[in-house]
Design an enzyme around this catalytic site. Structure first.
Site, PDB file in Angstrom:
ATOM      1  N   HIS A 125     -46.337 -49.446 131.064  1.00 47.24           N
ATOM      2  CA  HIS A 125     -47.636 -48.949 130.627  1.00 47.24           C
ATOM      3  C   HIS A 125     -48.730 -49.875 131.150  1.00 47.24           C
ATOM      4  O   HIS A 125     -48.438 -50.980 131.637  1.00 47.24           O
ATOM      5  CB  HIS A 125     -47.707 -48.831 129.093  1.00 47.24           C
ATOM      6  CG  HIS A 125     -47.463 -50.098 128.353  1.00 47.24           C
ATOM      7  ND1 HIS A 125     -46.342 -50.313 127.582  1.00 47.24           N
ATOM      8  CD2 HIS A 125     -48.176 -51.233 128.288  1.00 47.24           C
ATOM      9  CE1 HIS A 125     -46.400 -51.526 127.058  1.00 47.24           C
ATOM     10  NE2 HIS A 125     -47.498 -52.115 127.482  1.00 47.24           N
TER      11      HIS A 125
HETATM   12  P1  TYD Z   1     -43.514 -51.165 123.065  1.00 44.85           P
HETATM   13  O1  TYD Z   1     -44.949 -51.097 123.491  1.00 44.85           O
HETATM   14  O2  TYD Z   1     -42.651 -49.984 123.277  1.00 44.85           O
HETATM   15  O3  TYD Z   1     -42.828 -52.455 123.703  1.00 44.85           O
HETATM   16  P2  TYD Z   1     -42.631 -52.819 125.264  1.00 44.85           P
HETATM   17  O4  TYD Z   1     -43.951 -52.622 125.914  1.00 44.85           O
HETATM   18  O5  TYD Z   1     -42.168 -54.230 125.251  1.00 44.85           O
HETATM   19  O6  TYD Z   1     -41.571 -51.937 125.850  1.00 44.85           O
HETATM   20  O7  TYD Z   1     -43.518 -51.566 121.513  1.00 44.85           O
HETATM   21  C1  TYD Z   1     -42.390 -51.391 120.684  1.00 44.85           C
HETATM   22  C2  TYD Z   1     -42.875 -51.061 119.273  1.00 44.85           C
HETATM   23  O8  TYD Z   1     -43.597 -52.169 118.721  1.00 44.85           O
HETATM   24  C3  TYD Z   1     -43.803 -49.864 119.246  1.00 44.85           C
HETATM   25  O9  TYD Z   1     -43.466 -49.091 118.103  1.00 44.85           O
HETATM   26  C4  TYD Z   1     -45.175 -50.464 119.040  1.00 44.85           C
HETATM   27  C5  TYD Z   1     -44.887 -51.730 118.275  1.00 44.85           C
HETATM   28  N1  TYD Z   1     -45.847 -52.827 118.545  1.00 44.85           N
HETATM   29  C6  TYD Z   1     -46.675 -53.267 117.525  1.00 44.85           C
HETATM   30  O10 TYD Z   1     -46.641 -52.755 116.384  1.00 44.85           O
HETATM   31  N2  TYD Z   1     -47.553 -54.288 117.778  1.00 44.85           N
HETATM   32  C7  TYD Z   1     -47.625 -54.870 118.988  1.00 44.85           C
HETATM   33  O11 TYD Z   1     -48.436 -55.819 119.182  1.00 44.85           O
HETATM   34  C8  TYD Z   1     -46.763 -54.406 120.053  1.00 44.85           C
HETATM   35  C9  TYD Z   1     -46.818 -55.022 121.417  1.00 44.85           C
HETATM   36  C10 TYD Z   1     -45.890 -53.376 119.785  1.00 44.85           C
END
Ligand code: TYD
Length: 134
Positions: free
Chosen positions: A49
């Site tokens: 992303h």
């Molecule tokens: P995600 O964005 O999918 O992680 P990555 O980019 O590492 O693959 O995030 C996983 C989950 O964590 C999603 O449900 C959103 C949550 N999250 C938060 O609540 N706060 C945060 O600061 C981050 C980065 C993720």
């Protein structure tokens, strides 16, 4: 994109090593949020992303992983494998993290609180926004 890499100073003696990250000094922003990724399935890809506004600073506290940054025109893959070699990911850069070692702890510092509306998760949408920005 090689300027994305930052080398933190290592202060070491016979007790071990210490590196410091101060907001606005070692990282180009004031730190508002810290999260870390660990126990990652070694075949998993994370991220995939971009953010409209949020800037991030990636610190491979333990182990190693690869991070591919993409500005919509060029991509560069960085191998993060030393705790003092970090990577800056600006806003409007598509980032994926992959090839995690099973001991990898990747800590990410961000300049803003979590906000789902700041995410661009669709690559074609990212390309469209990036094109309109340039
Ligand atoms: P995600 O964005 O999918 O992680 P990555 O980019 O590492 O693959 O995030 C996983 C989950 O964590 C999603 O449900 C959103 C949550 N999250 C938060 O609540 N706060 C945060 O600061 C981050 C980065 C993720």
């Amino acid at each position: 994109m090689i300027e994305n890499i930052s080398e933190l100073k290592v202060m070491g003696d016979d007790r071990g090593k210490l590196s410091v990250i101060e907001g606005g000094i070692d990282v180009q922003f004031d730190i508002k949020r810290v999260f870390y990724i660990y126990d990652v399935n070694t075949s998993a890809t994370r991220g995939a992303h971009a953010h409209y506004k949020t800037k991030q600073f990636l610190v491979p506290v333990s182990g190693r992983c690869k991070v591919t940054l993409d500005n919509g025109q060029e991509k560069h893959t960085f191998e993060l494998n030393k705790p003092n070699i970090c990577l800056f990911q600006d806003a409007m850069i598509w980032g994926t993290m992959h090839d995690f070692s099973d001991d990898c702890v990747l800590m990410i510092l961000a300049d803003d609180h979590y906000d789902d509306s700041d995410y661009i998760r669709n690559y074609n949408k990212f390309l469209e926004v990036a094109k309109n920005d340039s």
